[in-house]
Design a protein around this motif. Sequence first.
Motif, PDB file in Angstrom:
ATOM      1  N   ASP A  87      29.507 -11.455   3.682  1.00  0.00           N
ATOM      2  CA  ASP A  87      29.515 -12.384   4.820  1.00  0.00           C
ATOM      3  C   ASP A  87      29.440 -13.839   4.356  1.00  0.00           C
ATOM      4  O   ASP A  87      29.937 -14.734   5.033  1.00  0.00           O
ATOM      5  CB  ASP A  87      28.352 -12.098   5.770  1.00  0.00           C
ATOM      6  N   ARG A  88      28.810 -14.065   3.209  1.00  0.00           N
ATOM      7  CA  ARG A  88      28.701 -15.420   2.651  1.00  0.00           C
ATOM      8  C   ARG A  88      29.933 -15.809   1.833  1.00  0.00           C
ATOM      9  O   ARG A  88      30.011 -16.915   1.337  1.00  0.00           O
ATOM     10  CB  ARG A  88      27.477 -15.515   1.732  1.00  0.00           C
ATOM     11  N   GLY A  89      30.878 -14.872   1.628  1.00  0.00           N
ATOM     12  CA  GLY A  89      32.106 -15.192   0.913  1.00  0.00           C
ATOM     13  C   GLY A  89      32.225 -14.611  -0.483  1.00  0.00           C
ATOM     14  O   GLY A  89      33.208 -14.874  -1.180  1.00  0.00           O
ATOM     15  N   THR A  90      31.262 -13.811  -0.916  1.00  0.00           N
ATOM     16  CA  THR A  90      31.330 -13.164  -2.219  1.00  0.00           C
ATOM     17  C   THR A  90      32.262 -11.954  -2.111  1.00  0.00           C
ATOM     18  O   THR A  90      32.251 -11.253  -1.100  1.00  0.00           O
ATOM     19  CB  THR A  90      29.923 -12.697  -2.671  1.00  0.00           C
ATOM     20  N   SER A  91      33.060 -11.703  -3.162  1.00  0.00           N
ATOM     21  CA  SER A  91      33.919 -10.521  -3.127  1.00  0.00           C
ATOM     22  C   SER A  91      33.050  -9.265  -3.115  1.00  0.00           C
ATOM     23  O   SER A  91      31.919  -9.269  -3.618  1.00  0.00           O
ATOM     24  CB  SER A  91      34.842 -10.484  -4.346  1.00  0.00           C
ATOM     25  N   GLU A  92      33.583  -8.198  -2.555  1.00  0.00           N
ATOM     26  CA  GLU A  92      32.807  -6.955  -2.467  1.00  0.00           C
ATOM     27  C   GLU A  92      32.413  -6.439  -3.847  1.00  0.00           C
ATOM     28  O   GLU A  92      31.297  -5.969  -4.043  1.00  0.00           O
ATOM     29  CB  GLU A  92      33.581  -5.877  -1.701  1.00  0.00           C
ATOM     30  N   GLU A  93      33.312  -6.528  -4.818  1.00  0.00           N
ATOM     31  CA  GLU A  93      33.020  -6.041  -6.173  1.00  0.00           C
ATOM     32  C   GLU A  93      31.864  -6.826  -6.782  1.00  0.00           C
ATOM     33  O   GLU A  93      30.931  -6.249  -7.338  1.00  0.00           O
ATOM     34  CB  GLU A  93      34.262  -6.134  -7.066  1.00  0.00           C
ATOM     35  N   GLN A  94      31.927  -8.147  -6.697  1.00  0.00           N
ATOM     36  CA  GLN A  94      30.855  -8.971  -7.256  1.00  0.00           C
ATOM     37  C   GLN A  94      29.553  -8.755  -6.489  1.00  0.00           C
ATOM     38  O   GLN A  94      28.471  -8.722  -7.080  1.00  0.00           O
ATOM     39  CB  GLN A  94      31.250 -10.447  -7.234  1.00  0.00           C
ATOM     40  N   ALA A  95      29.648  -8.623  -5.187  1.00  0.00           N
ATOM     41  CA  ALA A  95      28.461  -8.403  -4.364  1.00  0.00           C
ATOM     42  C   ALA A  95      27.775  -7.099  -4.746  1.00  0.00           C
ATOM     43  O   ALA A  95      26.541  -7.035  -4.845  1.00  0.00           O
ATOM     44  CB  ALA A  95      28.837  -8.398  -2.883  1.00  0.00           C
ATOM     45  N   ARG A  96      28.550  -6.045  -4.985  1.00  0.00           N
ATOM     46  CA  ARG A  96      27.972  -4.748  -5.347  1.00  0.00           C
ATOM     47  C   ARG A  96      27.267  -4.822  -6.697  1.00  0.00           C
ATOM     48  O   ARG A  96      26.174  -4.296  -6.873  1.00  0.00           O
ATOM     49  CB  ARG A  96      29.041  -3.658  -5.351  1.00  0.00           C
ATOM     50  N   ALA A 104      23.694  -1.555   0.184  1.00  0.00           N
ATOM     51  CA  ALA A 104      24.759  -1.759   1.181  1.00  0.00           C
ATOM     52  C   ALA A 104      24.449  -2.945   2.092  1.00  0.00           C
ATOM     53  O   ALA A 104      25.333  -3.756   2.400  1.00  0.00           O
ATOM     54  CB  ALA A 104      24.968  -0.494   2.009  1.00  0.00           C
ATOM     55  N   ALA A 105      23.206  -3.076   2.521  1.00  0.00           N
ATOM     56  CA  ALA A 105      22.824  -4.196   3.389  1.00  0.00           C
ATOM     57  C   ALA A 105      22.977  -5.526   2.654  1.00  0.00           C
ATOM     58  O   ALA A 105      23.475  -6.508   3.223  1.00  0.00           O
ATOM     59  CB  ALA A 105      21.387  -4.015   3.877  1.00  0.00           C
ATOM     60  N   LEU A 106      22.581  -5.552   1.391  1.00  0.00           N
ATOM     61  CA  LEU A 106      22.692  -6.789   0.615  1.00  0.00           C
ATOM     62  C   LEU A 106      24.143  -7.112   0.283  1.00  0.00           C
ATOM     63  O   LEU A 106      24.537  -8.287   0.303  1.00  0.00           O
ATOM     64  CB  LEU A 106      21.840  -6.698  -0.652  1.00  0.00           C
ATOM     65  N   VAL A 107      24.941  -6.089  -0.011  1.00  0.00           N
ATOM     66  CA  VAL A 107      26.376  -6.310  -0.260  1.00  0.00           C
ATOM     67  C   VAL A 107      27.014  -6.918   0.985  1.00  0.00           C
ATOM     68  O   VAL A 107      27.758  -7.907   0.895  1.00  0.00           O
ATOM     69  CB  VAL A 107      27.081  -4.995  -0.673  1.00  0.00           C
ATOM     70  N   ALA A 108      26.733  -6.360   2.141  1.00  0.00           N
ATOM     71  CA  ALA A 108      27.308  -6.889   3.386  1.00  0.00           C
ATOM     72  C   ALA A 108      26.900  -8.347   3.607  1.00  0.00           C
ATOM     73  O   ALA A 108      27.722  -9.173   4.019  1.00  0.00           O
ATOM     74  CB  ALA A 108      26.874  -6.028   4.577  1.00  0.00           C
ATOM     75  N   ALA A 109      25.650  -8.670   3.310  1.00  0.00           N
ATOM     76  CA  ALA A 109      25.182 -10.047   3.473  1.00  0.00           C
ATOM     77  C   ALA A 109      25.917 -10.986   2.530  1.00  0.00           C
ATOM     78  O   ALA A 109      26.331 -12.087   2.930  1.00  0.00           O
ATOM     79  CB  ALA A 109      23.677 -10.125   3.239  1.00  0.00           C
ATOM     80  N   LEU A 110      26.110 -10.567   1.283  1.00  0.00           N
ATOM     81  CA  LEU A 110      26.831 -11.405   0.321  1.00  0.00           C
ATOM     82  C   LEU A 110      28.298 -11.564   0.708  1.00  0.00           C
ATOM     83  O   LEU A 110      28.864 -12.655   0.601  1.00  0.00           O
ATOM     84  CB  LEU A 110      26.708 -10.833  -1.094  1.00  0.00           C
ATOM     85  N   ALA A 141      25.941 -21.415   1.393  1.00  0.00           N
ATOM     86  CA  ALA A 141      27.198 -20.780   0.981  1.00  0.00           C
ATOM     87  C   ALA A 141      27.562 -21.082  -0.470  1.00  0.00           C
ATOM     88  O   ALA A 141      28.173 -20.251  -1.141  1.00  0.00           O
ATOM     89  CB  ALA A 141      28.331 -21.217   1.907  1.00  0.00           C
ATOM     90  N   GLU A 142      27.187 -22.243  -0.984  1.00  0.00           N
ATOM     91  CA  GLU A 142      27.559 -22.615  -2.348  1.00  0.00           C
ATOM     92  C   GLU A 142      26.635 -21.989  -3.411  1.00  0.00           C
ATOM     93  O   GLU A 142      26.910 -22.072  -4.601  1.00  0.00           O
ATOM     94  CB  GLU A 142      27.568 -24.147  -2.510  1.00  0.00           C
ATOM     95  N   GLU A 143      25.578 -21.352  -2.983  1.00  0.00           N
ATOM     96  CA  GLU A 143      24.635 -20.752  -3.916  1.00  0.00           C
ATOM     97  C   GLU A 143      25.241 -19.506  -4.564  1.00  0.00           C
ATOM     98  O   GLU A 143      25.809 -18.663  -3.865  1.00  0.00           O
ATOM     99  CB  GLU A 143      23.364 -20.383  -3.144  1.00  0.00           C
TER     100      GLU A 143
END
Length: 181
Positions: free
Chosen positions: A133-142, A125-131, A72-74
Amino acid sequence: MGRWERTHEALAQAAWELFSERGYEATAMAHIAERAGVSEMTLFRHFPTKEALVVTDPFDPLLAEAVRERPAEEPAMRALAEGIRQAWARIGADDVRMLRARLELIARTPALRGAIERGSDDTVAALVAALVDRGTSEEQARVAATALIAGLSTALLQWARSEQTTLDAALGAALDVLGGQ
């Protein structure tokens, strides 16, 4: 394997046989359906376009799960790069050969220029959802997932055009850069 999966696989196999025999541009969807022994309607339920037969990525769930399992801290980019590195280590030799064939077809077929980019929405989309789920904001994940997929697409196409390197070497070098190593 259920009926849907068997039909899906039969359609993909028929498409690749015909692409090999006739070429991508000379193969019509009707030919693929006929070769697979199904109606065109059934083909379009599985693959909405001929391009989808080439760019549909069966690895998305595997990649997303590997990213989801990272610590999670990564940071997001490191989690993506290392998760994908771990997932690719589990890909078998037959899948690697099929991936090279797909990428070679994309690289040499003018009608497929940009196909990887157009077909990457599901992967992103699959990678955004995974990120997320780990606590990354949707904007940063995208942003992270889109950047990573763009970089990997470039590396994979270069690999497909070259007999000089292995998939492991090409992906490893790209993931090192993308993951900040």
